[in-house]
Enzyme design. Structure first.
Site, PDB file in Angstrom:
ATOM      1  N   ASP A  23       0.821  -1.210   0.000  1.00 52.94           N
ATOM      2  CA  ASP A  23       0.000   0.000   0.000  1.00 52.94           C
ATOM      3  C   ASP A  23       0.854   1.259   0.000  1.00 52.94           C
ATOM      4  OD1 ASP A  23      -2.626   1.367   0.410  1.00 52.94           O
ATOM      5  OD2 ASP A  23      -1.698   1.956   2.297  1.00 52.94           O
TER       6      ASP A  23
ATOM      7  N   GLU B  79       1.170  -0.560  -5.107  1.00 56.51           N
ATOM      8  CA  GLU B  79       0.092   0.413  -5.331  1.00 56.51           C
ATOM      9  C   GLU B  79       0.786   1.771  -5.424  1.00 56.51           C
ATOM     10  OE1 GLU B  79      -3.053   3.369  -3.997  1.00 56.51           O
ATOM     11  OE2 GLU B  79      -1.572   2.563  -2.604  1.00 56.51           O
TER      12      GLU B  79
END
Length: 630
Positions: free
Chosen positions: A311, A364
């Site tokens: 993330d 990401e």
């Protein structure tokens, strides 16, 4: 007060040395709480890292939470403390009492394998070695993912389904219902939003306090292993969201663990993300590197996870991320790249692929930072996939546009092919796109209800034909109208309505076409697997192209995103016979069923710079896949 502690240390100094060097990649086997035997007495070794503490003790159920009962011994100059305590049981709760300058704070164990169910914050003693796995065949068959179909179903376990009384489903209940559903739908992978222990439900798991502790909201670590095991035994791979960028300021967590900035960066410009209200890891500190790299390997090792979606990579790579001028200090070269983060990612991915060569390491990352998915050995960051956020933003902007105006933004549907092979991409339709006023995927589509469904079917067909692996968030598959709400389960009751049920059937069909059609997934790193037929029909809002597999087999994809029917549309293709395998306008999917023809033979009619073409009846808001058979 129980005081059966012994401060006998292990003779093995290597784990300590490697930990402080930043290369103990199995720190979870040394730090934390581990059952052992000393002088023929069974007990638990407790170890933690608190370099600036004046003293550390263990308090818990076993000593009446007395901070003076079991004082730990400092066993390294770098700040590792340890103690052996007899007569500890599985599920005993404990914390570390960390004292600095007369102030004592109670901290959960950063390496704990289990935790109290929130709102409890204590760690729990747990043995991860009792579960008997049954997925050996699946594990042994794992291979490089590049020429394989990857179709990911993204899931938030707190809200996929809930019991009528509002209680969560358990990991073991999900092992039945979720796995059966995903298997039936034809997805190849499940991606779970973060499941490391987190205190605040509204963070969706992205603010972690227990990195080694799978959340107890849904059961025990063994229960989670059972869920993963069941996925594997049904041929489903599992990806887990992982959050190495930041952590919350809850007092029981990593925040100022030893009374000072310990896990977090000490620099005034790098300590905190003000927007998120969280602390940032000190990626240049060797002990933090051991902690994070070990955590990634821990999830792949102990829980048999097949990959990690990392993330907020962009927030780690840029010193000026979410900062105004004057709020950040350039690196030694005067630039805005975080050199420590770059080095960390190379170290992380190298360590992962040395031990798990077929893992998925997915970034990401939302910027044009180069070589994200190139090996660290050639100067890349070492990931093997990256979310294509640019594609996602462009195509959703196009689809939200009224068809009357789509000709003006036609490039949003074609621009991605300029960079499609610069990285290994995953095309994401994630949770972030269906919250905070952005509308659900279905509700983004313009027009009346049937038109929304037609647009969505055509868009999904376009997505599956476009180069790149696929990801879609739960609820997209049947057209949930309501935005995702983490407090509630999905609106599966919508399947009582015909159009929603038909959309579910459509997605099941296209999932299986994708999974069984090599042209759609085998070649995604070069133009060898893609060929434009027509990229510039902006006035018609039509796009068409070919996908090609390693054996030269051709799939033709054509899409009409306009509100106009084209009953006699000549599509330029190579001479031969073409079989229709997907028509989004099919009545069983909720379409109008305008065209029912199944086989098309080319005629000597020039179209799209080719001497032969097939004549299609191409209705509004529709897409077709055709396979060249001769």
């Amino acid at each position: 007060m129980i005081n059966k502690s012994k401060t006998i240390t292990n003779d093995n100094e290597l784990p300590k040395y490697l930990f402080h060097q930043g290369t103990n990649y199995s720190a979870y086997d040394y730090m934390g709480a581990h059952f052992g035997i000393v002088d023929n007495k069974q007990g638990v070794w407790f170890r933690t890292w608190a370099p600036n503490a004046n003293s550390v003790s263990v308090c818990g159920d076993f000593n009446g939470w007395d901070v003076n009962a079991n004082v730990m011994k400092r066993v390294s100059d770098g700040g590792i403390y340890e103690i052996f305590i007899e007569d500890i049981k599985v599920f005993d709760s404990y914390k570390f009492a960390v004292t600095n300058n007369g102030n004592t704070i109670f901290k959960a164990d950063p390496y704990a394998f289990h935790s109290e169910t929130p709102s409890g914050t204590a760690s729990k003693v747990y043995d991860l070695n009792s579960y008997v796995w049954g997925d050996a065949d699946f594990i042994n068959k794992r291979s490089a993912p590049y020429d394989k179909p990857i179709n990911i179903y993204e899931v938030n376990l707190a809200s996929w389904k809930k019991h009528k009384n509002g209680d969560y489903y358990t990991y073991r209940e999900y092992a039945k219902e979720l796995v059966d559903y995903v298997l039936d739908m034809g997805y190849t992978h499940i991606e779970f939003m973060p499941l490391s222990e987190y205190p605040f439900d509204g963070s969706w798991g992205y603010q972690v306090t227990g990195y080694y502790s799978i959340t107890s909201r849904f059961g025990t670590p063994d229960d989670f292993m059972f869920l993963i095991d069941t996925c594997h035994q049904n041929g489903i791979s599992v990806i887990l969201d992982w959050v190495p960028a930041h952590f919350p300021k809850d007092m029981h967590g990593l925040y100022e663990f030893d009374g000072t900035c310990c896990y977090e960066n000490q620099g005034w410009d790098r300590k905190e993300n003000r927007t998120w209200g969280t602390r940032l890891f000190d990626l240049g500190r060797t002990e933090v590197q051991s902690f994070l790299v070990s955590n990634a390997l821990f999830l792949l090792d102990k829980f048999h996870i097949d990959g990690l979606r990392v993330d907020a990579v962009a927030s780690m790579l840029y010193l000026d991320y979410d900062r105004e001028p004057g709020q950040w200090i350039p690196n030694v070269y005067g630039g805005n790249h975080n050199l420590e983060a770059i080095a960390f990612f190379k170290k992380l991915n190298t360590a992962v692929f040395e031990r798990f060569p077929f893992a998925l390491m997915i970034a990401e990352e939302s910027t044009a930072f180069s070589m994200i998915t190139k090996p660290a050995s050639v100067g890349g960051l070492g990931f093997n996939y990256k979310w294509n956020m640019g594609w996602m933003n462009d195509v959703l902007d196009y689809m939200k546009c009224d068809p009357y105006f789509r000709s003006g933004c036609h490039d949003k549907m074609t621009f991605s092919m300029f960079y499609a092979f610069s990285e290994n991409f995953i095309l994401p339709l994630s949770h972030d796109e269906v919250v905070h006023g952005k509308k659900s995927l279905l509700d983004k589509m313009p027009g009346e209800i049937p038109v929304k469904f037609a647009n969505l079917r055509t868009f999904m067909a376009y997505m599956f034909a476009h180069p790149g692996k696929k990801l879609s968030f739960m609820g997209n598959e049947y057209g949930q109208f309501k935005e995702w709400d983490y407090k509630e389960g999905l609106e599966f009751f919508m399947l009582k309505f015909k159009l929603h049920k038909q959309l579910l059937g459509f997605n099941k069909k296209i999932n299986n076409i994708y999974k069984t059609t090599p042209a759609l997934f085998e070649i995604e790193n070069s133009w060898d697997g893609f060929n434009w037929i027509s990229a510039d029909e902006r006035d018609n809002n039509v796009i068409s192209f070919e996908r090609i597999d390693k054996n030269g087999n051709v799939l033709v994809a054509v899409f009409n995103f306009s509100g106009k029917d084209f009953p006699e549309y000549n599509l330029g293709v190579e001479k031969g016979k073409y079989k229709l395998i997907l028509n989004t306008d099919n009545k069983r999917f909720g379409g109008d069923g305008v065209s029912r023809k199944r086989v098309y033979k080319t005629k000597n009619i020039f179209a799209h710079n080719r001497n032969t073409s097939i004549l299609l009846n191409l209705p509004k808001f529709s897409g077709m896949y055709l396979i060249k058979t001769l």
